[in-house]
Enzyme design. Structure first.
Site, PDB file in Angstrom:
ATOM      1  N   THR A 135      32.372  21.114  47.282  1.00 40.24           N
ATOM      2  CA  THR A 135      33.050  22.194  46.554  1.00 40.24           C
ATOM      3  C   THR A 135      32.035  22.868  45.639  1.00 40.24           C
ATOM      4  OG1 THR A 135      35.075  20.918  46.588  1.00 40.24           O
ATOM      5  CG2 THR A 135      34.969  22.713  44.993  1.00 40.24           C
ATOM      6  N   PHE A 168      39.665  19.928  52.157  1.00 40.20           N
ATOM      7  CA  PHE A 168      40.917  19.888  51.388  1.00 40.20           C
ATOM      8  C   PHE A 168      41.571  18.513  51.392  1.00 40.20           C
ATOM      9  CE2 PHE A 168      40.327  24.351  52.559  1.00 40.20           C
ATOM     10  CZ  PHE A 168      40.509  24.978  51.324  1.00 40.20           C
ATOM     11  N   ASN A 226      42.592  23.930  44.239  1.00 42.88           N
ATOM     12  CA  ASN A 226      42.662  22.805  43.304  1.00 42.88           C
ATOM     13  C   ASN A 226      43.270  23.227  41.967  1.00 42.88           C
ATOM     14  OD1 ASN A 226      41.823  20.852  45.006  1.00 42.88           O
ATOM     15  ND2 ASN A 226      39.752  20.669  44.215  1.00 42.88           N
ATOM     16  N   CYS A 278      38.031  15.739  41.256  1.00 43.16           N
ATOM     17  CA  CYS A 278      38.035  17.172  41.604  1.00 43.16           C
ATOM     18  C   CYS A 278      38.718  18.098  40.606  1.00 43.16           C
ATOM     19  CB  CYS A 278      38.680  17.353  42.971  1.00 43.16           C
ATOM     20  SG  CYS A 278      37.734  16.593  44.288  1.00 43.16           S
ATOM     21  N   LYS A 281      37.030  18.950  37.112  1.00 47.49           N
ATOM     22  CA  LYS A 281      35.714  19.557  37.343  1.00 47.49           C
ATOM     23  C   LYS A 281      35.861  20.962  37.930  1.00 47.49           C
ATOM     24  CE  LYS A 281      33.855  18.218  41.573  1.00 47.49           C
ATOM     25  NZ  LYS A 281      33.580  19.316  42.466  1.00 47.49           N
ATOM     26  N   LYS A 341      44.926   7.187  41.561  1.00 44.07           N
ATOM     27  CA  LYS A 341      46.186   7.337  42.289  1.00 44.07           C
ATOM     28  C   LYS A 341      46.284   6.147  43.244  1.00 44.07           C
ATOM     29  CE  LYS A 341      46.295  10.302  45.843  1.00 44.07           C
ATOM     30  NZ  LYS A 341      46.042  11.411  46.794  1.00 44.07           N
TER      31      LYS A 341
END
Ligand code: NAD
Ligand code: UDX
Length: 470
Positions: A135, A168, A226, A278, A281, A341
């Protein structure tokens, strides 16, 4: 010109490079895939016979590694060899937030991208398609192109084309996401090179899900996807606080609004704030870019998404201290879940890190259990574990590693559910409530536990979006 792709090299064997290349190898048996990394330890782990030692945990990954590794999928530290012999090179290296210098705390640190581009410029032979998988800030392809142009001037046999193909996948469902993507995005200005990449994905992705754009739209779309996802989480978390004040139930609100097709029911789960490498940032990078172009209102708007996330974490750690009579000094607190998670061993930006640090600062003695995160990783995030012998007479906070829910909860004053691992959704309160020190509390930061059962066995409950449950 048309390209014939036989061999792919991926620079970066991390959470994206590893699973992404494993799925390409699985779907394209005629392609040879080499995943290269400068981290020797990591490559050793990718090559280990015992698949439980792979450097990352992802459901479904072991099966593909078992099937493809050593056949058309290889992990190596020999960058020079594999860059030189590949037709297509994916750059899948880390792009964290800069910690110092210009743009510190916001801009992406592109040193690993810069280094990768230089390695490609030096070692590549002939015509090579370079694919940005990491990314990146919009317009990074320009920088990569400039670095790649240097050897072209010296050696006319080298030719490069740069494409953007952001990833993704979400951790914990990476293999599923790669097998059944909502879309594949390819940005570029060389139609033949784009066709070569489309051909690879066409082995398993329907043509209408492969979107093609210019380079800048592709790079920017990844940041914006995102930002939009994170914005939903901050929105629902802000409303979780209002529900706690008013007596409304966040889960009912979430269901009611998510049933509207225009809103949709995904990403409306309240929690301890988003974590992962992600979201924060990429939003900070977006803020930096907006400010760079003088769009201070836009920058402020997106910055608020991160502000609410920090506030949610702080408000939860405050709740824990307040409910435990304003002091947690020398109290045992079970922490269930340390990854950011469920279904991953990744702890980057995990809300558990922040909340544990706050509780340790308040003098709490934390007993941490996570199904997939090991002690070494927690030590890197929180500092050294307390010496278990000393835990009875310490007067400052700290943490110890726990091997099970049972061990973690035994004699605890409170349990904090941090991650939505399936084993935490089905805790047998009949079994564990009596092993805790009374009055005992359950703090459910994901609203996943069976509140009625926990209450039946005498536990006090606080859950996100419901507050204290009387
Ligand atoms: P990671 O830290 O897990 O892996 C990056 C790897 O690149 C590391 O193993 C590192 O040693 C290696 N590396 C760095 N410089 C190198 C060099 N010059 N040569 C060879 N190897 C080098 O990072 P990640 O989570 O896989 O993320 C990679 C990129 O993908 C980032 O830009 C990230 O924003 C993006 N991304 C991540 C996710 C995710 O869920 N983790 C999802 C989509 C996109
Ligand atoms: C995210 C994007 O989803 C993915 O498309 C992108 O490629 C990388 O970044 P990831 O960070 O791996 O993926 O996981 P994600 O499922 O998005 O969860 C991020 C954080 O948000 C986690 O801490 C998760 O617990 C939290 N979350 C997610 C919520 O709190 N509520 C939700 O409803 C969803």
């Amino acid at each position: 010109m048309s390209y014939k792709i036989k061999k792919i090299c991926c620079i970066g064997a991390g959470y994206v490079g590893g699973p992404t290349m494993a799925v390409i190898a699985d779907k394209c048996p005629n392609l040879e895939i080499q995943v290269v990394d400068i981290d020797e330890e990591k490559i050793k782990k990718w090559n280990s016979e015992d698949l439980s030692l792979l450097p990352i945990y992802e459901p479904g990954l072991e099966k593909i590694i078992k099937k493809c590794r050593g056949k058309n999928l290889h992990f190596s530290t020999d960058l020079e060899l594999h860059i030189a012999s590949s037709d297509m090179i994916f750059i899948s290296v880390n792009t964290p937030t800069k910690t110092k210098g210009i743009g510190a705390g916001q801009a992406s640190d592109l040193r690993w991208i810069d280094a990768s581009a230089r390695q490609i410029a030096e070692f590549a032979r002939g015509e090579t398609i370079v694919v940005e998988k990491s990314t990146l800030p919009v317009k990074t392809a320009l920088t990569i192109k400039k670095i790649l142009e240097v050897p072209k001037a010296k050696n006319s046999s080298k030719k490069f084309t740069v494409l953007s193909n952001p990833e993704f996948l979400a951790e914990g469902s990476a293999i599923e996401d790669l097998n059944y993507p909502d879309r594949v995005l390819i940005g570029g200005d060389d139609p033949q090179a784009m066709d070569a990449l489309i051909e690879i994905y066409s082995n398993w992705v329907e043509k209408d899900k492969i979107l093609t754009t210019d380079l800048w739209s592709s790079e920017l779309s990844k940041l914006i996807a995102n930002a939009f996802l994170a914005q939903r989480i901050s929105s629902i978390n802000s409303i979780s606080a209002l529900c706690e004040e008013t007596g409304a139930d966040i889960m009912n609100v979430s269901k009611a609004i998510g049933s509207d097709k225009r809103i949709g029911d995904k990403f409306l789960n309240p929690g301890p704030g988003f974590g992962g490498s992600c979201f924060k940032k990429d939003i900070m990078n977006l803020v930096y870019i907006c400010n760079h172009y003088g769009l201070s209102e836009v920058a402020e708007y997106w910055g608020k998404v991160v502000d609410i996330n920090n506030w949610q974490q702080k408000r939860i750690s405050n709740q824990i201290v307040e409910k435990l009579f304003g002091t947690i000094s020398s109290k045992k607190i079970a922490i269930l879940g340390f990854s950011f998670k469920a279904n991953t061993n990744d702890t980057r930006e995990s809300p558990s890190i922040y909340i544990c640090k706050e509780l340790i600062e308040e003098g709490g003695l934390l007993s941490i259990f996570d199904p997939k995160v090991d002690k070494k990783r927690i030590e890197l995030d929180l500092g050294p574990e307390l010496n278990k012998k000393d835990t009875n007479n310490i007067n400052q906070g700290g943490w110890i590693f726990s091997n099970s829910i049972k061990e973690s909860l035994s004699n605890a004053d409170a349990v904090v559910i941090m991650t939505e691992w399936v084993e935490f959704t089905t805790i047998d309160w009949a079994l564990f409530a009596s092993t805790m020190r009374q009055p005992a509390w359950v703090f459910d930061t994901r609203s996943i536990t069976n509140i009625k059962a926990a209450k039946k066995y005498g536990l006090n409950i606080w859950s996100v979006g419901n507050g204290e449950n009387d």
